[in-house]
Design a protein around this motif. Structure first.
Motif, PDB file in Angstrom:
ATOM      1  N   ASN A   1      -5.178 -15.788  -6.991  1.00  0.00           N
ATOM      2  CA  ASN A   1      -3.789 -16.240  -7.105  1.00  0.00           C
ATOM      3  C   ASN A   1      -3.602 -17.095  -8.357  1.00  0.00           C
ATOM      4  OD1 ASN A   1      -5.097 -18.561  -6.300  1.00  0.00           O
ATOM      5  ND2 ASN A   1      -3.706 -19.052  -4.609  1.00  0.00           N
ATOM      6  N   VAL A   2      -4.273 -16.716  -9.433  1.00  0.00           N
ATOM      7  CA  VAL A   2      -4.127 -17.393 -10.719  1.00  0.00           C
ATOM      8  C   VAL A   2      -2.683 -17.260 -11.209  1.00  0.00           C
ATOM      9  CG1 VAL A   2      -4.854 -17.402 -13.134  1.00  0.00           C
ATOM     10  CG2 VAL A   2      -6.537 -16.991 -11.338  1.00  0.00           C
ATOM     11  N   ASP A   3      -2.123 -18.351 -11.712  1.00  0.00           N
ATOM     12  CA  ASP A   3      -0.790 -18.314 -12.304  1.00  0.00           C
ATOM     13  C   ASP A   3      -0.922 -17.705 -13.699  1.00  0.00           C
ATOM     14  OD1 ASP A   3       1.618 -18.942 -13.693  1.00  0.00           O
ATOM     15  OD2 ASP A   3       2.014 -20.572 -12.289  1.00  0.00           O
TER      16      ASP A   3
ATOM     17  N   HIS B   1      -4.089 -23.122 -27.029  1.00  0.00           N
ATOM     18  CA  HIS B   1      -5.416 -23.473 -27.536  1.00  0.00           C
ATOM     19  C   HIS B   1      -5.915 -22.535 -28.638  1.00  0.00           C
ATOM     20  CE1 HIS B   1      -5.276 -25.858 -23.841  1.00  0.00           C
ATOM     21  NE2 HIS B   1      -6.194 -26.616 -24.415  1.00  0.00           N
ATOM     22  N   ARG B   2      -5.264 -21.389 -28.816  1.00  0.00           N
ATOM     23  CA  ARG B   2      -5.462 -20.556 -29.998  1.00  0.00           C
ATOM     24  C   ARG B   2      -6.930 -20.155 -30.199  1.00  0.00           C
ATOM     25  NH1 ARG B   2      -1.021 -20.819 -33.375  1.00  0.00           N
ATOM     26  NH2 ARG B   2      -2.309 -20.365 -35.202  1.00  0.00           N
ATOM     27  N   ARG B   3      -7.573 -19.717 -29.127  1.00  0.00           N
ATOM     28  CA  ARG B   3      -8.933 -19.183 -29.222  1.00  0.00           C
ATOM     29  C   ARG B   3      -8.870 -17.658 -29.136  1.00  0.00           C
ATOM     30  NH1 ARG B   3     -12.457 -23.579 -28.099  1.00  0.00           N
ATOM     31  NH2 ARG B   3     -11.234 -25.419 -28.701  1.00  0.00           N
ATOM     32  N   THR B   4      -9.954 -17.020 -29.483  1.00  0.00           N
ATOM     33  CA  THR B   4      -9.978 -15.558 -29.444  1.00  0.00           C
ATOM     34  C   THR B   4      -9.888 -15.039 -28.009  1.00  0.00           C
ATOM     35  OG1 THR B   4     -11.309 -15.506 -31.466  1.00  0.00           O
ATOM     36  CG2 THR B   4     -11.258 -13.487 -30.140  1.00  0.00           C
ATOM     37  N   VAL B   5     -10.606 -15.689 -27.112  1.00  0.00           N
ATOM     38  CA  VAL B   5     -10.594 -15.293 -25.703  1.00  0.00           C
ATOM     39  C   VAL B   5     -10.459 -16.530 -24.828  1.00  0.00           C
ATOM     40  CG1 VAL B   5     -11.966 -14.337 -23.791  1.00  0.00           C
ATOM     41  CG2 VAL B   5     -11.982 -13.203 -26.016  1.00  0.00           C
ATOM     42  N   THR B   6      -9.583 -16.447 -23.850  1.00  0.00           N
ATOM     43  CA  THR B   6      -9.501 -17.458 -22.796  1.00  0.00           C
ATOM     44  C   THR B   6      -9.866 -16.777 -21.481  1.00  0.00           C
ATOM     45  OG1 THR B   6      -7.751 -18.710 -23.902  1.00  0.00           O
ATOM     46  CG2 THR B   6      -8.018 -19.052 -21.526  1.00  0.00           C
ATOM     47  N   MET B   7     -10.859 -17.336 -20.806  1.00  0.00           N
ATOM     48  CA  MET B   7     -11.244 -16.801 -19.509  1.00  0.00           C
ATOM     49  C   MET B   7     -10.768 -17.748 -18.413  1.00  0.00           C
ATOM     50  SD  MET B   7     -15.282 -17.765 -19.045  1.00  0.00           S
ATOM     51  CE  MET B   7     -15.819 -16.758 -20.415  1.00  0.00           C
ATOM     52  N   THR B   8     -10.561 -17.203 -17.240  1.00  0.00           N
ATOM     53  CA  THR B   8     -10.282 -18.024 -16.072  1.00  0.00           C
ATOM     54  C   THR B   8     -11.617 -18.468 -15.481  1.00  0.00           C
ATOM     55  OG1 THR B   8      -8.190 -16.942 -15.576  1.00  0.00           O
ATOM     56  CG2 THR B   8      -9.285 -18.072 -13.759  1.00  0.00           C
ATOM     57  N   ALA B   9     -11.782 -19.784 -15.316  1.00  0.00           N
ATOM     58  CA  ALA B   9     -13.023 -20.345 -14.785  1.00  0.00           C
ATOM     59  C   ALA B   9     -12.781 -20.859 -13.367  1.00  0.00           C
ATOM     60  CB  ALA B   9     -13.518 -21.475 -15.673  1.00  0.00           C
ATOM     61  N   ILE B  10     -13.709 -20.556 -12.483  1.00  0.00           N
ATOM     62  CA  ILE B  10     -13.606 -21.020 -11.096  1.00  0.00           C
ATOM     63  C   ILE B  10     -14.945 -21.585 -10.650  1.00  0.00           C
ATOM     64  CG2 ILE B  10     -11.771 -19.400 -10.502  1.00  0.00           C
ATOM     65  CD1 ILE B  10     -15.073 -18.646  -9.003  1.00  0.00           C
ATOM     66  N   GLN B  11     -14.894 -22.385  -9.595  1.00  0.00           N
ATOM     67  CA  GLN B  11     -16.107 -22.883  -8.948  1.00  0.00           C
ATOM     68  C   GLN B  11     -16.291 -22.107  -7.652  1.00  0.00           C
ATOM     69  OE1 GLN B  11     -14.784 -27.110  -9.018  1.00  0.00           O
ATOM     70  NE2 GLN B  11     -16.815 -27.511  -9.855  1.00  0.00           N
ATOM     71  N   PRO B  12     -17.266 -21.213  -7.606  1.00  0.00           N
ATOM     72  CA  PRO B  12     -17.408 -20.383  -6.416  1.00  0.00           C
ATOM     73  C   PRO B  12     -17.912 -21.179  -5.233  1.00  0.00           C
ATOM     74  CG  PRO B  12     -19.260 -20.048  -7.883  1.00  0.00           C
ATOM     75  CD  PRO B  12     -18.299 -20.949  -8.619  1.00  0.00           C
ATOM     76  N   GLY B  13     -17.405 -20.862  -4.069  1.00  0.00           N
ATOM     77  CA  GLY B  13     -17.909 -21.489  -2.857  1.00  0.00           C
ATOM     78  C   GLY B  13     -19.245 -20.892  -2.480  1.00  0.00           C
ATOM     79  N   GLY B  14     -20.112 -21.685  -1.865  1.00  0.00           N
ATOM     80  CA  GLY B  14     -21.395 -21.179  -1.403  1.00  0.00           C
ATOM     81  C   GLY B  14     -21.208 -20.230  -0.230  1.00  0.00           C
ATOM     82  N   ARG B  15     -22.143 -19.336  -0.045  1.00  0.00           N
ATOM     83  CA  ARG B  15     -22.058 -18.387   1.060  1.00  0.00           C
ATOM     84  C   ARG B  15     -22.515 -19.018   2.367  1.00  0.00           C
ATOM     85  NH1 ARG B  15     -21.070 -13.100   0.038  1.00  0.00           N
ATOM     86  NH2 ARG B  15     -21.156 -12.407  -2.107  1.00  0.00           N
ATOM     87  N   PHE B  16     -23.234 -20.141   2.301  1.00  0.00           N
ATOM     88  CA  PHE B  16     -23.784 -20.725   3.509  1.00  0.00           C
ATOM     89  C   PHE B  16     -23.491 -22.220   3.541  1.00  0.00           C
ATOM     90  CE2 PHE B  16     -26.509 -17.231   2.101  1.00  0.00           C
ATOM     91  CZ  PHE B  16     -26.391 -16.381   3.190  1.00  0.00           C
ATOM     92  N   GLY B  17     -23.419 -22.770   4.728  1.00  0.00           N
ATOM     93  CA  GLY B  17     -23.271 -24.200   4.875  1.00  0.00           C
ATOM     94  C   GLY B  17     -24.551 -24.918   4.462  1.00  0.00           C
ATOM     95  N   VAL B  18     -24.403 -26.162   4.024  1.00  0.00           N
ATOM     96  CA  VAL B  18     -25.539 -26.956   3.568  1.00  0.00           C
ATOM     97  C   VAL B  18     -25.772 -28.094   4.551  1.00  0.00           C
ATOM     98  CG1 VAL B  18     -26.395 -28.478   1.745  1.00  0.00           C
ATOM     99  CG2 VAL B  18     -25.170 -26.382   1.150  1.00  0.00           C
ATOM    100  N   LEU B  19     -27.045 -28.329   4.889  1.00  0.00           N
ATOM    101  CA  LEU B  19     -27.413 -29.374   5.835  1.00  0.00           C
ATOM    102  C   LEU B  19     -28.015 -30.566   5.103  1.00  0.00           C
ATOM    103  CD1 LEU B  19     -29.202 -27.210   8.573  1.00  0.00           C
ATOM    104  CD2 LEU B  19     -26.776 -27.770   8.385  1.00  0.00           C
TER     105      LEU B  19
ATOM    106  N   LYS C   1      -9.114 -23.508 -16.173  1.00  0.00           N
ATOM    107  CA  LYS C   1      -9.710 -23.836 -14.878  1.00  0.00           C
ATOM    108  C   LYS C   1      -8.734 -23.547 -13.739  1.00  0.00           C
ATOM    109  CE  LYS C   1     -12.903 -27.336 -16.651  1.00  0.00           C
ATOM    110  NZ  LYS C   1     -13.317 -28.753 -16.637  1.00  0.00           N
ATOM    111  N   HIS C   2      -9.212 -22.751 -12.804  1.00  0.00           N
ATOM    112  CA  HIS C   2      -8.411 -22.358 -11.644  1.00  0.00           C
ATOM    113  C   HIS C   2      -9.094 -22.877 -10.390  1.00  0.00           C
ATOM    114  CE1 HIS C   2      -6.015 -20.027  -8.877  1.00  0.00           C
ATOM    115  NE2 HIS C   2      -7.074 -19.339  -8.461  1.00  0.00           N
ATOM    116  N   THR C   3      -8.356 -23.667  -9.622  1.00  0.00           N
ATOM    117  CA  THR C   3      -8.932 -24.242  -8.401  1.00  0.00           C
ATOM    118  C   THR C   3      -8.380 -23.596  -7.135  1.00  0.00           C
ATOM    119  OG1 THR C   3      -7.254 -26.002  -8.444  1.00  0.00           O
ATOM    120  CG2 THR C   3      -9.380 -26.473  -9.501  1.00  0.00           C
TER     121      THR C   3
END
Length: 259
Positions: free
Chosen positions: A133-135, A146-164, A228-230
């Protein structure tokens, strides 16, 4: 502005379905994930698509050749006139160019091979296996600012498992984190904007991987930016991912469905 979609990989991690079709043609609900991605771009006013095909690319070509058959009700009248009647005609404001970029080509080579269809103008670029759902309006504005050659959308992926987190004696659990944002690292989620200067970094070589050599060279030349996309983003790498996306769709809470 045109949208280039990389749709030529083998999809080996979801081979349960990709042995019959390219991964972008695996369905969420009643339509390929490729269709979902295109509908999302179209909602922001991007209606011209260039699809980089490879593995079983004919499946993608046949889908768009028979788009009315896939998306409309049809009556086949064989009695007298032998004709086909299309009901509830579903039209999209799309222009779709499907390009065979080579079955074994890597992503950098695929992008290089659609240069003549893009022309010397900026374009959107993404992968055919991820929804979000990136705007896109903000992404484009950020890129232009920002006038760069490429702008990528960056995300922080969620882990697949819970952490103890264990307590001092190592037996009790002090804290449980359900699907944390891993180590805080940001990754490339696709949904990029590229200037035509990108083609200076590309060559007609099947082994050229966009995500390695090309992006690294762009970064070294200060030509790479990250938006950055959150919010929501999910790729469809495995059957587990597919089933999760299908459940979202069927329950009516798919964050990418804005149409």
């Amino acid at each position: 502005m045109k949208v280039v979609i990389l749709a030529g990989g083998f999809g080996t991690r979801i081979s349960e379905e990709s042995h019959m079709k390219p991964k972008p043609m695996i369905e969420i609900g009643d339509a390929p994930i490729l269709w979902h991605i295109m509908k999302y771009y179209s909602c922001y006013g991007f209606h011209e698509f260039i699809i980089c095909c490879g593995y079983k690319g004919y499946v993608i070509k046949e889908y768009f050749a028979d788009y009315y058959l896939h998306r409309s009700d049809i009556t086949f009248d064989f009695s007298l006139e032998n004709k086909m009647i299309v009901h509830n005609n579903i039209a999209e404001p799309w222009k779709v160019t499907v390009v065979d970029t080579g079955e074994k080509a890597q992503t950098g080579a695929r992008i290089q091979r659609i240069h003549r269809y893009v022309g010397d103008e900026p374009f959107m670029l993404t992968y055919g296996d991820g929804v979000c759902n990136v705007d896109l309006d903000r992404l484009l504005s950020f890129h232009q600012q920002h006038r760069r050659t490429v702008t990528m959308t960056a995300i922080q992926p969620g882990g697949r498992f819970g952490v103890l987190d264990f307590d001092r004696d190592g037996a009790g659990i002090e804290k449980f984190q359900e699907k944390p944002k891993e180590d805080g690292s940001w990754i490339n989620a696709g949904y990029m904007v590229a200037e035509p200067e990108i083609f200076r970094y590309l060559r007609n070589d099947d082994s050229l991987v966009f995500e390695r050599e090309v992006l690294n060279n762009l970064a070294a030349d200060n030509g790479l930016a990250a938006y950055k996309h959150t919010g929501f983003w999910q790729c469809m790498d495995t059957m587990r991912d597919k089933l999760m996306l299908e459940e979202m769709w069927e329950r009516g809470n798919a964050p990418w469905k804005i149409w």
